[in-house]
Design a protein around this motif. Structure first.
Motif, PDB file in Angstrom:
ATOM      1  N   LYS A 277      45.669  -8.815 -29.836  1.00 24.35           N
ATOM      2  CA  LYS A 277      45.405 -10.249 -30.052  1.00 24.35           C
ATOM      3  C   LYS A 277      44.664 -10.853 -28.865  1.00 24.35           C
ATOM      4  N   MET A 278      44.778 -10.209 -27.694  1.00 19.75           N
ATOM      5  CA  MET A 278      44.046 -10.705 -26.517  1.00 19.75           C
ATOM      6  C   MET A 278      42.593 -10.293 -26.648  1.00 19.75           C
ATOM      7  N   LYS A 279      41.710 -11.272 -26.488  1.00 21.15           N
ATOM      8  CA  LYS A 279      40.273 -11.019 -26.675  1.00 21.15           C
ATOM      9  C   LYS A 279      39.771  -9.890 -25.771  1.00 21.15           C
ATOM     10  N   VAL A 280      40.292  -9.853 -24.533  1.00 17.40           N
ATOM     11  CA  VAL A 280      39.788  -8.867 -23.569  1.00 17.40           C
ATOM     12  C   VAL A 280      40.291  -7.450 -23.830  1.00 17.40           C
ATOM     13  N   ILE A 281      41.306  -7.322 -24.675  1.00 16.74           N
ATOM     14  CA  ILE A 281      41.927  -5.996 -24.851  1.00 16.74           C
ATOM     15  C   ILE A 281      41.303  -5.252 -26.035  1.00 16.74           C
ATOM     16  N   GLU A 282      40.948  -3.974 -25.789  1.00 19.01           N
ATOM     17  CA  GLU A 282      40.328  -3.171 -26.856  1.00 19.01           C
ATOM     18  C   GLU A 282      41.235  -2.038 -27.340  1.00 19.01           C
ATOM     19  N   VAL A 283      42.120  -1.587 -26.426  1.00 18.13           N
ATOM     20  CA  VAL A 283      43.087  -0.556 -26.822  1.00 18.13           C
ATOM     21  C   VAL A 283      44.474  -0.997 -26.372  1.00 18.13           C
ATOM     22  N   TYR A 302      38.017  -1.541 -31.538  1.00 23.83           N
ATOM     23  CA  TYR A 302      36.604  -1.245 -31.830  1.00 23.83           C
ATOM     24  C   TYR A 302      36.369   0.259 -31.987  1.00 23.83           C
ATOM     25  N   ASP A 303      35.694   0.864 -30.985  1.00 20.26           N
ATOM     26  CA  ASP A 303      35.182   2.226 -31.165  1.00 20.26           C
ATOM     27  C   ASP A 303      36.051   3.336 -30.588  1.00 20.26           C
ATOM     28  N   VAL A 304      36.998   3.001 -29.741  1.00 19.87           N
ATOM     29  CA  VAL A 304      37.777   4.074 -29.106  1.00 19.87           C
ATOM     30  C   VAL A 304      38.605   4.788 -30.182  1.00 19.87           C
ATOM     31  N   LYS A 321      41.929   4.233 -35.632  1.00 15.56           N
ATOM     32  CA  LYS A 321      42.339   2.960 -35.019  1.00 15.56           C
ATOM     33  C   LYS A 321      43.847   2.771 -34.895  1.00 15.56           C
ATOM     34  N   ALA A 322      44.620   3.687 -35.434  1.00 17.02           N
ATOM     35  CA  ALA A 322      46.085   3.600 -35.322  1.00 17.02           C
ATOM     36  C   ALA A 322      46.641   5.006 -35.275  1.00 17.02           C
TER      37      ALA A 322
END
Ligand code: 5GP
Ligand code: MN
Length: 346
Positions: A277-283, A302-304, A321-322
């Motif tokens: 939910k945090m914009k800066v967090i991707e993983v 995203y892509d990780v 993604k999960a």
């Protein structure tokens, strides 16, 4: 695609395999999520409607099994009380698996995913039919494999497969409620990477059975206990590590944390997504301690590819993604250290 292309020869093989069986066990994975319970009970209702009639010739015994039962959130699903639980009714589960002539495996791809019933499943002389959407199914274990990793959920796959076998008449409101439940939970209510129309097409067909979609969404999303609500708030304040520069955050819980908060591990389901939910967090990740092991959950915005990371570093697997892993013999500290090695020190 409006619906997945399922090989006609495979569909005929599935139909024949089910037709030949008299004694069927259906099983899904431990710590069942909405897709596991939904695909288990959806399959149960479809087969029950087809084969529990008064016609002795086609009557079948059908037993749904979960390694550690139906979590509270999904007890509202029709048929939940019929599920045999490996931890509470171990002998009955083992007996069912040993005496079945067909075991249908839904929403998992390898025997260790059924945890305490792993040996009983592997040793069962029954034919095994799998309907699953995870990468890398165990081809040694399974005789008839319907594996479509591109699909949103096992529930969607069960819907397309069994209606391809038997037509829409095999469906019922009960089956549709169960299958819609799993589509919702595995797609985060249609939020995760769903460019493919097939999932909306399946959902639209299920809604036609008068399932009460709003009621299902309420059961999935709006049933927190007060203890759980307070625990999640506490966890966000006290058990969340954020590595802003690395776009990574993770929750970590000891067994005492859960005990002190009066919540079960099942009540952590979904919390890992809060990292994203945090914009800066991707993983994001969540690790919790269990007796003699830890459980890791990984999520990617995203892509990780967290399926790859779960496999390579934690001996687990899942989806791009999960993903998740069970780290046998690891302590909570060791697992946190490994997470930081992989995501922070890279
Ligand atoms: P969760 O984080 O919700 O427990 O699991 C997310 C996904 O990761 C599951 O749908 C499943 O595909 C995979 N997964 C979870 N736990 C394990 C595990 O212990 N082993 C493997 N191979 N996959 C897991
Ligand atoms: Mn699933």
């Amino acid at each position: 695609m409006n619906m997945p292309t399922l090989d006609q020869t495979l569909i005929e093989k599935v139909t024949r395999t089910i037709c030949d069986a008299r004694n069927i066990a259906i099983i899904s994975h431990t710590n069942a999520d909405g897709d596991a319970v939904g695909s288990l009970l959806g399959t149960y209702h479809i087969l029950n409607k087809l084969f529990s009639g008064s016609d002795g010739m086609c009557r079948k015994s059908i037993t749904p099994i979960l390694p550690n039962g139906v979590p509270d959130t999904f007890r509202y699903l029709p048929g939940a009380s019929l599920v045999l639980s490996g931890d509470m009714e171990r002998e009955a589960c083992e007996h069912s698996l040993a005496t079945a002539d067909l075991v249908i495996c839904v929403d998992f791809n390898t025997a260790p995913r059924v945890d305490c019933l792993c040996d009983a499943l592997s040793a069962s002389p029954a034919k095994k039919l799998m309907m699953d959407h995870h990468h890398g199914p165990d081809t040694e274990l399974i005789d008839v494999m319907v594996s479509v990793p591109e699909l949103s959920s096992a529930c969607e796959l069960v819907y397309w497969t069994l209606t391809a076998c038997y037509g829409e008449t095999c469906m019922s409101r009960d089956a549709a409620r169960c299958l819609y439940n799993g589509i919702c939970t595995d797609t985060g209510s249609f939020a995760f990477s769903n460019e493919d129309p097939s999932v909306y097409n399946a959902a639209a067909k299920l809604v036609e059975y008068g399932i009460g979609a709003a009621d299902i969404h309420n059961h999935i999303d709006n049933t927190f206990s007060i203890d759980k609500m307070k625990f999640w708030g506490w966890a966000i304040c006290n058990r969340l590590k954020i590595f802003k520069e690395k776009k990574f955050a993770y929750f970590y819980f000891s067994m005492d944390d859960l005990k002190n908060g009066h919540i079960t591990s099942a009540e952590l389901e979904g919390l890992v997504s809060y990292t994203l939910k945090m914009k800066v967090i991707e993983v994001g990740a969540l690790v919790r301690e269990e007796p003699g092991r830890t459980k890791v959950s990984l999520r990617s915005k995203y892509d990780v590819d967290v399926n790859q990371i779960a496999r390579t570093h934690f001996g687990g697997g899942g989806h791009t993604k999960a993903s998740g892993a069970t780290c046998t013999g690891w302590t909570l500290d060791q697992t946190c250290q490994k997470l930081e090695e992989v995501f922070v020190c890279r």
